[in-house]
Design a protein around this motif. Structure first.
Motif, PDB file in Angstrom:
ATOM      1  N   LEU A 294       0.956  -1.158   0.044  1.00  9.24           N
ATOM      2  CA  LEU A 294      -0.151  -0.156  -0.028  1.00  9.24           C
ATOM      3  C   LEU A 294       1.008   1.152  -0.165  1.00  9.24           C
ATOM      4  N   ASP A 295       0.497   2.316  -0.421  1.00  9.27           N
ATOM      5  CA  ASP A 295       1.202   3.641  -0.715  1.00  9.27           C
ATOM      6  C   ASP A 295       0.770   4.320   0.812  1.00  9.27           C
ATOM      7  N   PRO A 296       1.646   5.425   1.166  1.00 11.30           N
ATOM      8  CA  PRO A 296       1.328   5.940   2.502  1.00 11.30           C
ATOM      9  C   PRO A 296      -0.142   6.632   2.557  1.00 11.30           C
ATOM     10  N   LEU A 297      -0.667   7.031   1.636  1.00 16.52           N
ATOM     11  CA  LEU A 297      -2.025   7.323   1.817  1.00 16.52           C
ATOM     12  C   LEU A 297      -2.960   6.244   2.343  1.00 16.52           C
ATOM     13  N   ARG A 298      -3.050   5.220   1.479  1.00 14.11           N
ATOM     14  CA  ARG A 298      -3.773   4.031   1.941  1.00 14.11           C
ATOM     15  C   ARG A 298      -3.435   3.730   3.118  1.00 14.11           C
ATOM     16  N   THR A 299      -2.223   3.469   3.297  1.00 16.86           N
ATOM     17  CA  THR A 299      -1.755   2.964   4.548  1.00 16.86           C
ATOM     18  C   THR A 299      -2.757   3.762   5.799  1.00 16.86           C
ATOM     19  N   ALA A 300      -2.545   5.059   5.562  1.00 20.97           N
ATOM     20  CA  ALA A 300      -3.141   5.868   6.714  1.00 20.97           C
ATOM     21  C   ALA A 300      -4.668   5.677   6.738  1.00 20.97           C
ATOM     22  N   LEU A 301      -5.342   5.529   5.667  1.00 20.90           N
ATOM     23  CA  LEU A 301      -6.752   5.188   5.703  1.00 20.90           C
ATOM     24  C   LEU A 301      -7.227   3.852   6.309  1.00 20.90           C
ATOM     25  N   TRP A 302      -6.233   3.066   5.969  1.00 21.36           N
ATOM     26  CA  TRP A 302      -6.535   1.647   6.744  1.00 21.36           C
ATOM     27  C   TRP A 302      -6.475   1.579   8.069  1.00 21.36           C
ATOM     28  N   VAL A 303      -5.614   2.468   8.702  1.00 17.88           N
ATOM     29  CA  VAL A 303      -5.269   2.559  10.027  1.00 17.88           C
ATOM     30  C   VAL A 303      -6.471   3.657  10.602  1.00 17.88           C
ATOM     31  N   LEU A 304      -6.892   4.280  10.026  1.00 18.01           N
ATOM     32  CA  LEU A 304      -7.951   5.550  10.402  1.00 18.01           C
ATOM     33  C   LEU A 304      -8.885   4.942  11.422  1.00 18.01           C
ATOM     34  N   PRO A 305      -9.449   3.824  11.382  1.00 19.71           N
ATOM     35  CA  PRO A 305     -10.532   3.366  12.372  1.00 19.71           C
ATOM     36  C   PRO A 305      -9.909   3.301  13.818  1.00 19.71           C
ATOM     37  N   LEU A 306      -8.606   3.154  14.069  1.00 16.06           N
ATOM     38  CA  LEU A 306      -8.064   3.033  15.263  1.00 16.06           C
ATOM     39  C   LEU A 306      -8.114   4.630  15.794  1.00 16.06           C
ATOM     40  N   ALA A 307      -8.062   5.690  15.308  1.00 12.74           N
ATOM     41  CA  ALA A 307      -7.985   7.070  15.726  1.00 12.74           C
ATOM     42  C   ALA A 307      -9.707   7.380  15.956  1.00 12.74           C
ATOM     43  N   VAL A 308     -10.492   6.778  14.890  1.00  9.63           N
ATOM     44  CA  VAL A 308     -11.856   7.262  14.964  1.00  9.63           C
ATOM     45  C   VAL A 308     -12.404   6.622  16.251  1.00  9.63           C
ATOM     46  N   LEU A 309     -11.966   5.351  16.655  1.00  8.23           N
ATOM     47  CA  LEU A 309     -12.532   4.733  17.981  1.00  8.23           C
ATOM     48  C   LEU A 309     -11.900   5.234  19.250  1.00  8.23           C
ATOM     49  N   MET A 310     -10.627   5.878  19.244  1.00  6.73           N
ATOM     50  CA  MET A 310     -10.189   6.372  20.059  1.00  6.73           C
ATOM     51  C   MET A 310     -10.854   8.035  20.442  1.00  6.73           C
ATOM     52  N   VAL A 311     -11.515   8.510  19.488  1.00  6.61           N
ATOM     53  CA  VAL A 311     -12.071   9.762  19.564  1.00  6.61           C
ATOM     54  C   VAL A 311     -13.524   9.361  20.092  1.00  6.61           C
ATOM     55  N   LEU A 312     -14.068   8.306  19.530  1.00  2.00           N
ATOM     56  CA  LEU A 312     -15.652   8.228  20.136  1.00  2.00           C
ATOM     57  C   LEU A 312     -15.774   7.391  21.155  1.00  2.00           C
ATOM     58  N   GLY A 313     -14.599   6.266  21.456  1.00  2.00           N
ATOM     59  CA  GLY A 313     -14.670   5.506  22.483  1.00  2.00           C
ATOM     60  C   GLY A 313     -14.409   5.924  23.980  1.00  2.00           C
ATOM     61  N   ALA A 314     -13.525   7.252  23.936  1.00  4.51           N
ATOM     62  CA  ALA A 314     -13.108   7.574  25.103  1.00  4.51           C
ATOM     63  C   ALA A 314     -14.281   8.404  25.982  1.00  4.51           C
ATOM     64  N   PRO A 315     -15.587   8.980  25.392  1.00  9.86           N
ATOM     65  CA  PRO A 315     -16.383   9.216  26.233  1.00  9.86           C
ATOM     66  C   PRO A 315     -17.336   8.208  26.983  1.00  9.86           C
ATOM     67  N   VAL A 316     -17.455   7.252  26.003  1.00  9.07           N
ATOM     68  CA  VAL A 316     -18.218   5.890  26.405  1.00  9.07           C
ATOM     69  C   VAL A 316     -17.311   5.148  27.707  1.00  9.07           C
ATOM     70  N   ALA A 317     -15.775   5.277  27.427  1.00 11.38           N
ATOM     71  CA  ALA A 317     -15.248   4.288  28.388  1.00 11.38           C
ATOM     72  C   ALA A 317     -15.185   5.300  29.691  1.00 11.38           C
ATOM     73  N   ALA A 318     -15.445   6.582  29.700  1.00 11.64           N
ATOM     74  CA  ALA A 318     -15.743   7.304  31.121  1.00 11.64           C
ATOM     75  C   ALA A 318     -17.061   6.860  31.584  1.00 11.64           C
ATOM     76  N   LEU A 319     -18.014   6.230  31.119  1.00 13.20           N
ATOM     77  CA  LEU A 319     -19.095   5.863  31.815  1.00 13.20           C
ATOM     78  C   LEU A 319     -19.146   4.389  32.521  1.00 13.20           C
ATOM     79  N   LEU A 320     -18.377   3.648  31.726  1.00 12.03           N
ATOM     80  CA  LEU A 320     -18.166   2.119  32.087  1.00 12.03           C
ATOM     81  C   LEU A 320     -17.926   1.848  33.319  1.00 12.03           C
ATOM     82  N   PRO A 321     -16.963   2.771  34.098  1.00 12.14           N
ATOM     83  CA  PRO A 321     -16.494   2.260  35.393  1.00 12.14           C
ATOM     84  C   PRO A 321     -17.634   2.497  36.579  1.00 12.14           C
ATOM     85  N   ARG A 322     -18.703   3.386  36.325  1.00 13.32           N
ATOM     86  CA  ARG A 322     -19.684   3.459  37.249  1.00 13.32           C
ATOM     87  C   ARG A 322     -20.294   2.248  37.277  1.00 13.32           C
TER      88      ARG A 322
END
Length: 485
Positions: A294-322
């Motif tokens: 893969l070229d660098p751009l396609r590599t970044a796109l394939w890895v993008l779900p990692l960052a998306v889940l970090m952004v969206l998952g952090a607020p959810v993770a804050a509620l789970l310990p309760r």
């Protein structure tokens, strides 16, 4: 949320995002920097190593400075100094200037990073810390996701100097915003405890961490004699630090913090998760580009779900310990991280974007869960007077962990050059084991708080607690806040 807390949260989130953005931009700028300044590869490597050694060795002391003089003031100093160093790098005439200013940038970053957590601990009650920490984590993930895209565009259009100007502007804004913050007044008659700096302990800790990080980062690529000398120096300084901290009346590392099983478990979980994540990103970059071509751009796109889940998952993770408690939440997050890395190790030449993205989504969701929950436990367990030290320890784990993970991955991938694609799979299996080790360490975190304990917490919330010295310094104006001693 009161307006002062809004501004405090904004300052903490933006400050953390600026540091994360700087780390992603430099990697993209290094090839152009090397060509423009006619530097060799070792000199370019030191633009990263110098920063990491400086920031990792000073984070805990930077946090203690915030406990002593006020996190607002230290954050403002760190952000403004970070902005000045970034602007200086953009105007640097040679590689030597870049390396020197990167050391200065790391020193100011060591002031900035712990203060972003210390300010949250001072502004929010312990039972409301999880969501602010989650928003801070989301900002870090967003900066990591957008940094490569924005940085690549800037380097292509304006050259490598533009990326440092990009970090200078928001850092300046954070520093100016911090100067406008004021915390609420303390209860009448409350006195702020005095906080000692422990300069000998700070120096010994800085030498220990600087030598260890140098050995981890440089590794086998450096001169063997220098690595041995660094290890010996780290061992001697570490031994002297332990003896000094046991004997001094006001240690840099509070015994109640270091003897706390939840604090140690949180630090271990963060260290393992950070090592597994960074090592995985390092290995999968070669896997996607060399094996899947893969070229660098396609590599970044394939890895993008990692960052998306970090952004969206952090607020959810804050509620789970309760609902489930910090222990089950962190163990589950570390298990998700380990599972994602394990599945990545099974990818071959027929891997698809959907399968790869699903693996990275697991990695992102697991890492954000560990980071939010373990950080909240770490900061909550520390007294307000030691919030800066707790933040410094957390940031030290988050800086040493990636260096350790990349070093392990590099050693595994270079140990047998003739292994072919199997070397990436082997390295990922080891990194999955590191993440699983983090899950085992997280068993030391506290479990779910029972209802009786919740009522007790509410009853004690009504009683005012004495503020720390950092609260008094943050509330005072420039003419009132004069440190004693």
């Amino acid at each position: 949320m009161t307006p002062p807390r809004h501004r405090t949260l904004a300052c903490s989130v933006l400050g953390a995002a600026v540091v994360a953005l700087d780390g992603t931009l430099l990697t993209l700028a290094q090839p152009a920097l090397q060509r423009d300044l006619r530097a060799d590869i070792d000199q370019v490597q030191w633009t990263s190593t110098a920063y990491l050694v400086a920031v990792a060795s000073l984070l805990v002391f930077g946090g203690r400075l915030g406990d002593r003089y006020g996190h607002r003031r230290i954050l403002a100093l760190g952000a403004l100094g970070f902005a000045a160093a970034s602007a200086g790098i953009a105007a640097a005439p040679g590689i030597g200037w870049v390396i020197g200013l990167r050391v200065a940038q790391g020193a100011f970053g060591a002031l900035l990073q712990p203060a972003t957590l210390g300010m949250l601990r001072a502004a929010f009650p312990p039972d409301r810390l999880a969501m602010p920490i989650a928003l801070r984590t989301s900002a870090i993930g967003l900066a990591a996701a957008t940094g490569p895209l924005v940085g690549g565009a800037l380097v292509s259009a304006y050259g490598w100097r533009a990326v440092f100007l990009l970090t200078a502007a928001p850092a300046l804004a954070v520093g100016l915003l911090a100067l406008t913050l004021r915390l609420p007044d303390p209860p009448a008659g409350a006195r702020a405890p005095r906080v000692s700096l422990d300069l000998p302990g700070a120096c010994l800790l800085a030498v220990t961490l600087a030598c260890l990080v140098h050995v981890i980062v440089v590794g086998s690529g450096g001169h063997p004699a220098a690595s041995v000398l660094a290890l010996v120096t780290a061992s001697a300084a570490g031994t002297a630090l332990i003896r000094h901290e046991r004997r001094t009346a006001h240690p840099l590392l509070p015994p109640e913090v270091l003897r706390s099983a939840p604090v140690l478990a949180g630090l271990g979980a963060l260290l393992a998760a950070a090592a597994a994540l960074s090592g995985t990103l390092f290995v999968t970059t070669y896997l996607l580009q060399d094996v899947l071509e893969l070229d660098p751009l396609r590599t970044a796109l394939w890895v993008l779900p990692l960052a998306v889940l970090m952004v969206l998952g952090a607020p959810v993770a804050a509620l789970l310990p309760r609902r489930f408690g910090p222990r089950r939440t962190t163990v589950s997050g570390a298990a998700l991280l380990a599972l994602g890395v394990l599945l990545l190790s099974r990818l071959g030449e027929g891997a698809t974007a959907v399968a790869t993205g699903g693996c990275f989504a697991l990695v992102g969701a697991g890492f954000s869960t560990v980071m939010v929950t373990a950080t909240a436990v770490l900061v909550r367990r520390a007294d307000v007077a030691d919030a800066g030290v707790a933040g410094g320890l957390q940031q030290t784990a988050m800086n040493v962990g990636p260096a350790l993970g990349v070093a392990v991955a590099t050693a595994l991938m270079t140990s047998d050059p003739g292994a072919g694609p199997g070397r990436e799979a082997t390295a990922l299996l080891v990194l999955a084991a590191v993440a699983a080790l983090g899950a085992m360490v997280a068993l030391g975190l506290p479990g779910r708080t029972r209802a009786r304990g919740t009522r007790s917490t509410r009853s004690t919330r009504a009683r005012p607690t004495p503020p720390s010295r950092c609260d008094a310094a943050d509330r005072a104006g420039p003419e009132q806040a004069r440190p004693t001693g």
